[in-house]
Write a protein that holds these residues in place. Structure first.
Motif, PDB file in Angstrom:
ATOM      1  N   VAL A 183     -82.392 -54.566  41.285  1.00 41.17           N
ATOM      2  CA  VAL A 183     -83.151 -54.230  42.497  1.00 41.17           C
ATOM      3  C   VAL A 183     -82.394 -53.129  43.234  1.00 41.17           C
ATOM      4  CG1 VAL A 183     -84.045 -55.127  44.685  1.00 41.17           C
ATOM      5  CG2 VAL A 183     -83.916 -56.636  42.668  1.00 41.17           C
ATOM      6  N   HIS A 184     -83.014 -51.965  43.384  1.00 43.36           N
ATOM      7  CA  HIS A 184     -82.366 -50.858  44.114  1.00 43.36           C
ATOM      8  C   HIS A 184     -82.782 -50.946  45.579  1.00 43.36           C
ATOM      9  CE1 HIS A 184     -80.402 -46.941  44.510  1.00 43.36           C
ATOM     10  NE2 HIS A 184     -81.416 -46.576  45.272  1.00 43.36           N
ATOM     11  N   PHE A 185     -81.779 -51.030  46.464  1.00 41.35           N
ATOM     12  CA  PHE A 185     -81.976 -51.412  47.866  1.00 41.35           C
ATOM     13  C   PHE A 185     -81.503 -50.257  48.752  1.00 41.35           C
ATOM     14  CE2 PHE A 185     -81.054 -53.692  51.744  1.00 41.35           C
ATOM     15  CZ  PHE A 185     -81.777 -54.876  51.736  1.00 41.35           C
ATOM     16  N   ASP A 186     -82.439 -49.487  49.294  1.00 37.36           N
ATOM     17  CA  ASP A 186     -82.111 -48.267  50.030  1.00 37.36           C
ATOM     18  C   ASP A 186     -81.898 -48.539  51.513  1.00 37.36           C
ATOM     19  OD1 ASP A 186     -82.191 -46.079  48.095  1.00 37.36           O
ATOM     20  OD2 ASP A 186     -84.279 -46.673  47.815  1.00 37.36           O
ATOM     21  N   VAL A 187     -80.711 -48.241  51.996  1.00 35.26           N
ATOM     22  CA  VAL A 187     -80.347 -48.495  53.391  1.00 35.26           C
ATOM     23  C   VAL A 187     -80.222 -47.153  54.123  1.00 35.26           C
ATOM     24  CG1 VAL A 187     -78.693 -49.627  54.915  1.00 35.26           C
ATOM     25  CG2 VAL A 187     -79.053 -50.502  52.591  1.00 35.26           C
TER      26      VAL A 187
ATOM     27  N   VAL B 175     -77.097 -51.891  46.248  1.00 34.20           N
ATOM     28  CA  VAL B 175     -77.268 -51.414  47.630  1.00 34.20           C
ATOM     29  C   VAL B 175     -76.804 -49.963  47.734  1.00 34.20           C
ATOM     30  CG1 VAL B 175     -76.512 -51.728  50.015  1.00 34.20           C
ATOM     31  CG2 VAL B 175     -77.039 -53.727  48.613  1.00 34.20           C
ATOM     32  N   HIS B 176     -77.733 -49.085  48.058  1.00 36.41           N
ATOM     33  CA  HIS B 176     -77.478 -47.644  48.200  1.00 36.41           C
ATOM     34  C   HIS B 176     -77.416 -47.337  49.699  1.00 36.41           C
ATOM     35  CE1 HIS B 176     -79.333 -43.319  47.647  1.00 36.41           C
ATOM     36  NE2 HIS B 176     -78.105 -43.298  48.151  1.00 36.41           N
ATOM     37  N   LEU B 177     -76.182 -47.153  50.177  1.00 39.64           N
ATOM     38  CA  LEU B 177     -75.994 -46.898  51.613  1.00 39.64           C
ATOM     39  C   LEU B 177     -76.214 -45.420  51.923  1.00 39.64           C
ATOM     40  CD1 LEU B 177     -72.748 -48.969  52.407  1.00 39.64           C
ATOM     41  CD2 LEU B 177     -75.154 -49.659  52.723  1.00 39.64           C
ATOM     42  N   MET B 178     -77.221 -45.138  52.728  1.00 40.22           N
ATOM     43  CA  MET B 178     -77.417 -43.778  53.257  1.00 40.22           C
ATOM     44  C   MET B 178     -77.199 -43.875  54.755  1.00 40.22           C
ATOM     45  SD  MET B 178     -80.702 -42.835  50.901  1.00 40.22           S
ATOM     46  CE  MET B 178     -81.015 -44.566  50.580  1.00 40.22           C
ATOM     47  N   ILE B 179     -75.957 -44.235  55.101  1.00 35.04           N
ATOM     48  CA  ILE B 179     -75.589 -44.493  56.487  1.00 35.04           C
ATOM     49  C   ILE B 179     -74.208 -43.900  56.734  1.00 35.04           C
ATOM     50  CG2 ILE B 179     -76.910 -46.643  56.533  1.00 35.04           C
ATOM     51  CD1 ILE B 179     -74.214 -48.134  56.301  1.00 35.04           C
TER      52      ILE B 179
ATOM     53  N   ILE C  96     -79.304 -42.474  38.173  1.00 31.58           N
ATOM     54  CA  ILE C  96     -80.062 -41.344  38.721  1.00 31.58           C
ATOM     55  C   ILE C  96     -81.077 -41.889  39.725  1.00 31.58           C
ATOM     56  CG2 ILE C  96     -81.837 -41.396  36.909  1.00 31.58           C
ATOM     57  CD1 ILE C  96     -80.367 -38.142  38.219  1.00 31.58           C
ATOM     58  N   ASP C  97     -81.298 -41.140  40.792  1.00 31.04           N
ATOM     59  CA  ASP C  97     -82.188 -41.621  41.861  1.00 31.04           C
ATOM     60  C   ASP C  97     -82.984 -40.457  42.442  1.00 31.04           C
ATOM     61  OD1 ASP C  97     -83.377 -42.919  43.993  1.00 31.04           O
ATOM     62  OD2 ASP C  97     -81.493 -43.403  45.028  1.00 31.04           O
ATOM     63  N   GLY C  98     -84.298 -40.510  42.256  1.00 34.01           N
ATOM     64  CA  GLY C  98     -85.195 -39.544  42.886  1.00 34.01           C
ATOM     65  C   GLY C  98     -86.114 -38.848  41.903  1.00 34.01           C
TER      66      GLY C  98
HETATM   67 ZN    ZN Z   1     -81.721 -44.880  46.501  1.00 32.75          ZN
END
Ligand code: ZN
Ligand code: DX5
Length: 230
Positions: free
Chosen positions: A33-37, A67-71, A176-178
């Motif tokens: 599960v890819h979890f975008d924060v 968990v992918h932290l974009m913070i 890879i993401d996007g």
């Molecule tokens: Zn992501």
């Protein structure tokens, strides 16, 4: 070579029934599960935090949560995500003043650690980090939103990171993401990725009323991955 993992990004799921959406995707064969924060500071969007991660665990999700932290900053929230059931925690090196410390903090809290590179971020952050990471995540869009198009020059970057991982001899996943879709996942795999985030491709598929709505998209992605290995 590692098993290929398909990691649906819940950013494109129906948040009003998130637990069911995640269970459906896993039942259809997703691995992670890819979890975008997102924090409306490091990226111009705002999403979900540790409480939602914990809620998925309480709902019975046992698959790894990535968990992918974009913070920015990252350290304060890392232990909270670990307690909430995160398996992997990745962050963008530009978002931490002390990259080594943040990586160590993730591992000290019992999670697997990783660095995320925006399309325009150089790879030199890896020079002194290979022994502290379990995953390298390459962004193939600028972070903040689902449904954007794959940026083609990232293929060269995948090759470069693949070489770095192989030269290190370490057990590191390359994600890879996007903009990952059925029509490009094969080329991405051939370049060296083993973990594939897909948000709009997966959660945009099928009819809401169909309990098996993600079966055919995940099978289509897997069939393309099999061709890349053939
Ligand atoms: Zn992501
Ligand atoms: C973007 C997020 C992605 C996003 C991908 O900032 O990190 O995980 O959900 O969405 P798609 O697969 O639709 O490009």
């Amino acid at each position: 070579m590692k098993d290929n993992w398909i990691a649906p990004s819940i950013l494109s799921a129906d948040f009003a029934r998130l637990g069911e959406e995640v269970q459906q995707a896993l039942k259809s064969g997703a691995d992670v599960v890819h979890f975008d924060v997102m924090d409306n500071h490091y990226v111009p969007n705002l999403t979900i935090g540790p409480l939602v991660c914990e809620a998925l665990r309480k709902h019975g999700v046992t698959a790894p949560i990535d968990v992918h932290l974009m913070i920015k900053p990252v350290d304060r929230i890392i232990p909270d995500f670990a307690k909430a059931g995160a398996s992997y925690i990745t962050f963008h090196p530009e978002a931490s003043d002390h990259v080594d410390r943040s990586l160590q903090l993730i591992r000290d809290n019992g999670c697997k650690s990783g660095l995320v590179f925006n399309p325009g971020t150089p790879l030199n952050y890896l020079d002194y980090a290979m022994d502290k990471i379990d995953m390298i995540l390459l962004m193939s869009v600028n972070p903040g939103f689902g449904g954007q198009s794959f940026i083609p020059y990232v293929i060269d970057k995948i090759h470069e990171v693949r070489q770095r991982i192989d030269a290190s001899g370490r057990d590191i996943r390359l994600e890879i993401d996007g903009g990952v879709k059925v029509d490009n996942i094969r080329e991405i795999a051939a370049a060296g990725c083993d973990t594939f985030v897909a948000g709009s491709a997966v959660f945009g598929a099928g009819k809401d009323s169909d309990p098996n709505r993600y079966d055919s998209i995940i099978k289509a992605l897997r069939d393309e991955l099999a061709k890349a290995r053939a």
